[in-house]
Design an enzyme around this catalytic site. Structure first.
Site, mmCIF file in Angstrom:
data_model
loop_
_atom_site.group_PDB
_atom_site.id
_atom_site.type_symbol
_atom_site.label_atom_id
_atom_site.label_comp_id
_atom_site.label_asym_id
_atom_site.label_seq_id
_atom_site.Cartn_x
_atom_site.Cartn_y
_atom_site.Cartn_z
ATOM 1 N N TYR A 87 -4.060 -0.789 4.783
ATOM 2 C CA TYR A 87 -3.176 -1.881 5.177
ATOM 3 C C TYR A 87 -2.647 -1.744 6.596
ATOM 4 O O TYR A 87 -2.068 -2.688 7.138
ATOM 5 C CB TYR A 87 -1.999 -1.972 4.205
ATOM 6 N N ASP A 116 -1.138 -3.109 -3.934
ATOM 7 C CA ASP A 116 -1.248 -4.554 -3.735
ATOM 8 C C ASP A 116 -2.038 -5.178 -4.876
ATOM 9 O O ASP A 116 -1.634 -6.178 -5.476
ATOM 10 C CB ASP A 116 -1.962 -4.787 -2.394
#
Ligand code: NAD
Length: 334
Positions: free
Chosen positions: A124, A228
């Protein structure tokens, strides 16, 4: 004295759901002085960025924000505003509870777990580059500091909420160095919390087991990308994205936001479920130690869900966003 809170309405469905949440929170009687700051797509033309500096300044000043979703165009343009916010404010813990709610038909009625996702690094971090024109490379960063910090957060959360078990989720069998480091950190921190059970699980097996028997899990701690994905899976176990709240916690600031995005196809239709952002607002009130207001709103939400008369399309009803908010306000104590 009123709490000063930054309110970021956001893109797409953001303005309508954040307005609904604000009305309910205000009607609960808690004293909040909202500082509304705009961020997102609409600002790019005027400011040259979806995240003008005043947004970060407002959150830093107030220390707390309720945020609607912000759009990130896929594959081009600006870096994700959400990722930038989390990194700039060092909001290292993304906490996403997944709890079965009454009146919501879903596969299970006994889910009560919390996903604790590392929020600052891993794939990320978005560090990637092209290799020639037919390949691209993305760099996965896992550090001891961030891994220990998130694992400690997960164990502290388990302790403070009377939870019994922490499961560290990883793929250390394949990513022996990066996920191996995360797992090593989790094991080390677990030794400091003898009162909390600890186990680890490979992420693919975790997904299967969550779908089969989610009641076996309590607190999950994961690196950013797995967190996520697994948190959306958990949202699906309890009724979908319309009811999944989240909190981004740092040492000095906290930003509360739904798990879902800006759902552009529904924008402006007064149609989507306001609960994900409202439940995020309840997490915010708990963080502010406004427990009475948080409890009143939760009771009102539960009453509306049990009656099933004024709920949005995703919960099988035909109420609009604002009608559902009105129904919740009706149920608040006078
Ligand atoms: P999304 O979460 O916006 O929507 C996916 C689908 O979920 C919607 O089409 C809708 O059917 C359903 N949904 C979402 N919210 C709902 C609600 N409140 N009530 C009822 N149904 C709801 O995901 P997406 O379409 O993949 O992403 C759209 C944009 O949002 C992208 O630009 C993405 O980057 C961004 N995004 C932002 C955040 C954030 O701000 N934290 C999070 C996720 C995605």
């Amino acid at each position: 004295m009123a709490h000063k809170v930054t309110l970021i309405p956001g893109d797409g469905i953001g303005p309508e759901i954040s307005q609904a949440a604000r009305r309910v929170i205000d009607a609960s009687g808690v004293a909040i002085d909202w500082e509304v700051v705009e961020a997102g797509e609409a600002l790019i033309e005027e400011h040259g960025t979806p995240l003008p500096p005043y947004v970060l300044e407002s959150i830093k000043k107030n220390g707390i924000a309720l945020k609607g979703p912000l759009t990130t165009p896929i594959g081009k343009g600006f870096r994700s505003v959400n990722v930038t916010l989390r990194q700039e404010l060092d909001l290292y813990a993304n906490v996403r509870p997944a709890r079965s709610l009454p009146g919501i038909t879903s596969r299970y009625d006994n889910v009560n777990l919390v996903v604790v996702r590392e929020n600052t690094e891993d794939l990320y971090a978005g560090i990637e580059h092209n290799v020639g024109k037919d390949a691209a490379e993305s760099i996965k960063i896992i550090t001891r500091e961030a891994s220990e910090r998130i694992c400690r957060h997960a164990f502290d959360l388990a302790r403070s909420q009377g939870r019994k078990k922490v499961t560290a989720v990883h793929k250390a069998n394949i990513m022996k160095l990066s996920d191996g480091l995360f797992l090593d950190c989790a094991r080390r921190i677990a030794e400091e919390y003898a009162d909390i059970e600890f186990e680890d699980m490979i992420v693919d097996a975790m997904c299967m087991k969550l779908v089969q028997s989610p009641d076996n899990y309590d607190v999950l701690v994961l690196p950013n990308l797995y967190g996520d994905i697994v948190s959306d899976l958990c949202a699906g176990l309890v009724g979908g994205l319309g009811v999944a709240p989240g909190a981004n916690i740092g040492l000095k600031t906290a930003v509360f936001e739904p798990v879902h995005g800006s759902a552009p196809k529904h924008a402006g239709k007064n149609k989507v479920n306001p609960l994900a952002i409202l439940l995020s607002g309840i997490l915010m009130l708990q963080h502010l130690e406004e427990h009475q207001a948080a409890d009143s709103i939760m009771h009102a939400v539960t009453a509306v869900l049990n009656e099933k008369q004024k709920v949005t399309y995703d919960l099988g009803g035909n109420a609009s966003t604002s009608e559902m908010a009105d129904a919740i306000i009706e149920k608040l104590p006078r």
